[in-house]
Enzyme design. Structure first.
Site, mmCIF file in Angstrom:
data_model
loop_
_atom_site.group_PDB
_atom_site.id
_atom_site.type_symbol
_atom_site.label_atom_id
_atom_site.label_comp_id
_atom_site.label_asym_id
_atom_site.label_seq_id
_atom_site.Cartn_x
_atom_site.Cartn_y
_atom_site.Cartn_z
ATOM 1 N N HIS A 50 -17.254 -1.619 -12.104
ATOM 2 C CA HIS A 50 -18.347 -1.121 -11.267
ATOM 3 C C HIS A 50 -19.617 -0.821 -12.055
ATOM 4 O O HIS A 50 -20.678 -0.623 -11.469
ATOM 5 C CB HIS A 50 -17.895 0.146 -10.534
ATOM 6 C CG HIS A 50 -16.561 -0.005 -9.874
ATOM 7 N ND1 HIS A 50 -15.393 0.486 -10.420
ATOM 8 C CD2 HIS A 50 -16.206 -0.623 -8.730
ATOM 9 C CE1 HIS A 50 -14.377 0.179 -9.632
ATOM 10 N NE2 HIS A 50 -14.835 -0.492 -8.607
ATOM 11 N N CYS A 105 -18.806 -5.983 -14.020
ATOM 12 C CA CYS A 105 -18.929 -7.321 -13.443
ATOM 13 C C CYS A 105 -20.305 -7.893 -13.776
ATOM 14 O O CYS A 105 -21.324 -7.203 -13.599
ATOM 15 C CB CYS A 105 -18.745 -7.261 -11.932
ATOM 16 S SG CYS A 105 -19.033 -8.853 -11.118
ATOM 17 N N GLU A 161 -20.292 2.085 -8.397
ATOM 18 C CA GLU A 161 -21.315 1.064 -8.655
ATOM 19 C C GLU A 161 -22.708 1.599 -8.370
ATOM 20 O O GLU A 161 -23.653 1.354 -9.127
ATOM 21 C CB GLU A 161 -21.056 -0.190 -7.815
ATOM 22 C CG GLU A 161 -22.094 -1.279 -8.082
ATOM 23 C CD GLU A 161 -22.025 -2.448 -7.118
ATOM 24 O OE1 GLU A 161 -23.071 -3.085 -6.899
ATOM 25 O OE2 GLU A 161 -20.930 -2.733 -6.582
ATOM 26 N N CYS A 184 -22.457 -10.056 -3.769
ATOM 27 C CA CYS A 184 -21.820 -11.067 -4.615
ATOM 28 C C CYS A 184 -21.188 -12.173 -3.778
ATOM 29 O O CYS A 184 -20.888 -12.005 -2.599
ATOM 30 C CB CYS A 184 -20.809 -10.415 -5.553
ATOM 31 S SG CYS A 184 -19.142 -10.256 -4.896
ATOM 32 N N SER A 216 -11.546 0.945 -1.760
ATOM 33 C CA SER A 216 -12.186 -0.337 -2.052
ATOM 34 C C SER A 216 -13.266 -0.625 -1.026
ATOM 35 O O SER A 216 -12.978 -0.838 0.155
ATOM 36 C CB SER A 216 -11.144 -1.460 -2.039
ATOM 37 O OG SER A 216 -11.766 -2.726 -2.011
ATOM 38 N N ASN A 227 -15.280 -3.297 -0.635
ATOM 39 C CA ASN A 227 -15.268 -4.626 -0.018
ATOM 40 C C ASN A 227 -14.089 -4.803 0.928
ATOM 41 O O ASN A 227 -14.194 -5.509 1.928
ATOM 42 C CB ASN A 227 -15.313 -5.723 -1.086
ATOM 43 C CG ASN A 227 -14.007 -5.937 -1.799
ATOM 44 O OD1 ASN A 227 -13.169 -6.713 -1.346
ATOM 45 N ND2 ASN A 227 -13.813 -5.248 -2.918
ATOM 46 N N SER A 267 -10.220 -6.942 -4.899
ATOM 47 C CA SER A 267 -9.460 -6.259 -5.954
ATOM 48 C C SER A 267 -7.961 -6.220 -5.668
ATOM 49 O O SER A 267 -7.209 -5.560 -6.382
ATOM 50 C CB SER A 267 -9.993 -4.831 -6.145
ATOM 51 O OG SER A 267 -10.112 -4.155 -4.912
#
Length: 325
Positions: free
Chosen positions: A83, A105, A135, A203, A231, A233, A275
């Site tokens: 993150h 990332c 993040e 992303c 998470s 996403n 993830s």
């Protein structure tokens, strides 16, 4: 068949793509390679990725997960999570003599570089993201002041900035594509001169997995999203399915399935956050089959080929070790 059967004759549809992205693969590889090179313990600041199974697996191999750097002894080896971290955290690591392997990332690093460039040009920056997410904290920490955080269109309406004519915006990489577009649209409507990223900050994996669920959901009457509750996403995938009018549940694994969810379902969609490992998906498929599903089909979709290299320092150490073998 047992009395527990609730999804009799149902079909399972697997989203494509699903599961691990290149950034997650790289982050896990960094921790595992660091353990191979240096042995346990390797300290990891925050969860390397937001998945309980992955974290517990690495913990079993000798990774020690910490919230703050002062929990690691001076001179220890520390891995920064995927993150990303603030400049203050980087400075603290250097001051304490910690040996760092950075698993940020590369697509998050791209946003950090954008922030540095925009602030150097004198622009204030609005970040679209979720308050408290690691993040977001890392990206906001790339600059000393001059940054604002918004999550919703309503936040944009209430936003007060110092110089409305000299703004730029960036986004968290794991947002809902549709939600981020709405907030960005509100920013551009309120601040017509605001500078946007040269390329979307969301992303490729986030975009691709959400697009896959948009194709999957209309074919199903239930969607199971494999991923942990923290998470970002994975939560967005559940929301995408729900917005298509389909019942959807976010589950850590097969053990979390309530058989009642499957009662009378004819088509059960399964996907996984970026993830979540494929082994968990296959365990979910097996559990749904135990509950009566009779067939499994993968939806057509993108085949991803993205891969990110390991950090140069780690790659050099691996090469040196291999040359001695």
């Amino acid at each position: 068949m047992t009395a527990e059967v609730t999804a009799a004759d149902a079909e399972v549809l697997l989203a494509q793509p699903r599961g691990f992205c290149a950034g997650v693969d790289r982050a896990i590889d960094i921790v595992e390679r660091a353990l191979e090179l240096h042995g346990a313990p390797i300290y990891v600041r925050h969860e390397i990725v937001h998945n309980r199974y992955v974290v517990e697996d690495l913990r079993g191999k000798g990774a020690v997960f910490i919230d703050e750097l002062d929990q690691a002894p001076a001179g220890a080896i520390v891995v920064f999570s995927a993150h990303g971290v603030s400049q203050a955290v980087r400075g603290e690591a250097e001051a304490r003599g910690l040996r760092v392997f950075d698993a940020t990332c590369p697509l998050v690093t791209k946003v950090h570089i954008e922030v540095a460039r925009m602030r150097a040009a004198g622009r204030e920056i609005v970040m679209i993201g979720h308050k408290g997410h690691p993040e977001v904290e890392g990206t906001l920490g790339q600059a000393q002041g001059g940054m604002y955080l918004v999550e919703t269109v309503e936040d944009v309406a209430a936003l007060q900035v110092s110089d409305p004519g000299n703004l730029a915006y960036v986004t968290q990489t794991t947002l809902s594509v549709d939600d981020a577009a709405a907030v960005a649209g509100a920013l551009k409507a309120r601040f017509p001169g605001i500078v946007e990223p040269k390329k979307s900050d969301i992303c490729y994996a986030t975009q691709n997995r959400q697009d896959a669920v948009k194709l999957l959901a209309p074919e199903c009457d239930l969607v199971l999203v494999v991923g942990s509750t923290n998470s970002s996403n994975s939560n967005r995938l559940r929301e995408v399915a729900e917005r298509k009018g389909v019942a959807a549940y976010l589950i850590d694994g097969a053990h979390a399935i309530d058989p009642a969810w499957l009662q009378g379902r004819r088509s059960i969609g399964i996907t996984a956050g970026a993830s979540a490992p494929e082994v968990l998906v296959q365990q979910v498929v097996e559990r749904v089959r135990e509950l009566g599903a009779v067939s499994v089909r993968t939806m057509p979709g993108l085949e991803e080929s993205v891969a990110f290299p390991l950090p140069k320092g780690l790659s050099r150490k691996i090469a040196q070790t291999e040359s001695l073998e």
